[in-house]
Write an enzyme that holds these catalytic residues in place. Sequence first.
Site, PDB file in Angstrom:
ATOM      1  N   GLU A 170       2.861   4.858  -2.554  1.00  0.00           N
ATOM      2  CA  GLU A 170       2.747   3.431  -2.852  1.00  0.00           C
ATOM      3  C   GLU A 170       3.633   2.952  -4.002  1.00  0.00           C
ATOM      4  O   GLU A 170       3.119   2.480  -5.027  1.00  0.00           O
ATOM      5  CB  GLU A 170       1.288   3.076  -3.150  1.00  0.00           C
ATOM      6  N   GLU A 368      -3.788   7.110   4.018  1.00  0.00           N
ATOM      7  CA  GLU A 368      -5.019   6.669   3.350  1.00  0.00           C
ATOM      8  C   GLU A 368      -5.624   5.525   4.141  1.00  0.00           C
ATOM      9  O   GLU A 368      -4.896   4.624   4.587  1.00  0.00           O
ATOM     10  CB  GLU A 368      -4.758   6.130   1.927  1.00  0.00           C
TER      11      GLU A 368
HETATM   12  C1  FCB Z   1      -4.644   3.385  -3.169  1.00  0.00           C
HETATM   13  C2  FCB Z   1      -4.274   4.604  -3.985  1.00  0.00           C
HETATM   14  C3  FCB Z   1      -5.373   5.634  -4.059  1.00  0.00           C
HETATM   15  C4  FCB Z   1      -6.750   5.010  -4.170  1.00  0.00           C
HETATM   16  C5  FCB Z   1      -6.951   3.919  -3.151  1.00  0.00           C
HETATM   17  C6  FCB Z   1      -8.307   3.280  -3.181  1.00  0.00           C
HETATM   18  O1  FCB Z   1      -3.863   2.293  -3.575  1.00  0.00           O
HETATM   19  O2  FCB Z   1      -3.140   5.217  -3.454  1.00  0.00           O
HETATM   20  O3  FCB Z   1      -5.081   6.500  -5.111  1.00  0.00           O
HETATM   21  O4  FCB Z   1      -6.985   4.595  -5.449  1.00  0.00           O
HETATM   22  O5  FCB Z   1      -5.959   2.939  -3.296  1.00  0.00           O
END
Ligand code: FCB
Length: 467
Positions: A170, A368
């Site tokens: 990110e 994620e």
């Molecule tokens: C993302 C991050 C991760 C976590 C989630 C909820 O932006 O990559 O580390 O904090 O959000």
Amino acid sequence: MSAANGALGFPDGFVWGSATAAYQIEGAADIDGKGPSVWDTFSHAPGNVRGGDTGDIACDSYRRYREDVALMASLGLKAYRFSISWPRVQPGGRGPANQKGLDYYRALLDELAGHGIAATVTLYHWDLPQELQDAGGWPVREVAERFADYAALCAQALGDRVTRWITLNEPQVVANNGYRHGQHAPGLKDDSAAAATTHHLLLGHGLATQALRAAGAAEVGITLDLHPIRVLGDGRPGDVEAARVITDALVNGIYLEPVLHGRYPAPAPADMLPPPALVADGDLTTINQPLDFLGVNYYSPIFLRAGDPADLRRNEERSRSGVPGVVEYRPGELERTTMGWLVDADGLYDLLQEVSKQAPGLPLYITENGRAAEDYVNPQGQVDDIERVRYLNSHLEACARAIRDGVSLAGYFVWSLMDNFEWAWGYQKRFGIVYVDFGTQRRIPKSSAHFYSEVVRANAVPRSAPA
Ligand code: FCB
């Protein structure tokens, strides 16, 4: 692809995993030669993190990694995405490796291999060595070169045990939250530092990808947080469409286009892009390395509609596009998590379609996806997180539908394996499928862990609602 009982099946070989990040789970902040990172510094400065929480202990996974790997194995997970702490293996961000740091990751990788769990390793999940920040941090071009050295060092020492490498996690959040708005480490509020950070992170990605390949690394990719820009309702007035294009360029295109196509997005306002003086000849070619896959983190969409930024209604906010007559808004009918993030599984379906249009055939991984909820241990000793079960069900259905409709989605990593240090929110926000009692470090698989384990076992997700 359709499995028994109307469930939606996934292709054979679909990769099922969970994800974490070093600073959020490891603890052991200053032992075995680890140097400080910007997150150590930031979390220790009063007022930056809710309740003064730090990652000093976190989930203590540096010591408890065997227990954590056994937990994944007991759930039937086949892959684990974790990150390497740069200052654990190179305390000041340059120079020789800290052997004890490498030993830790080697032991973790061996433990995973022993349980048949494939490793997806993120090189940068936000914990820049403090010494590099003291020398200016990401706004300084040299940091991209140091990042490539660090990538080479990791690939040489650990490459034989790693299935998949992710250069950055990110970069959008690093530039905006870390350097533009200051809610994350290093806590700067500086637009020009943020614009330079964007370019140097991308350059770091390109250089690190080259370094990883030179060291014989297996698969290489990057993880971007992507947000579908959605317009509900009939018709799309011209200014809403114009705002959609600009918002998409600002939020997604700034990272996606250089990586996939070697250019910054034309619709993005110039002051949000790296100034041309920073972009040396050849940089965009370096950034545009061939990838083996793209990692997509999905949490929430952005909605736009016609409105008056000078007279905002309930659930409306100014549009970051700056287009007059358009506002961002949060539809009242959509659920919000305890982070205030909208729950919208259709957004994930749309996003996967959109990304696969831009990168036809490139394997995608959800690196994620998940939600925070108000989890608690009930008198039976269980954590019955029905909201998270519903969330995973609907989002996994969206994945299955996207695959059915031609998207080359190769795997899914739930965020997160366990509750952990949620950055500026500290331990207040719980994202795990496993509950962590931070006082005792006891782990309790939640209902969502059992649900997810069943999905993995069946390689299929039940239908949550009539399709
Ligand atoms: C993302 C991050 C991760 C976590 C989630 C909820 O932006 O990559 O580390 O904090 O959000």
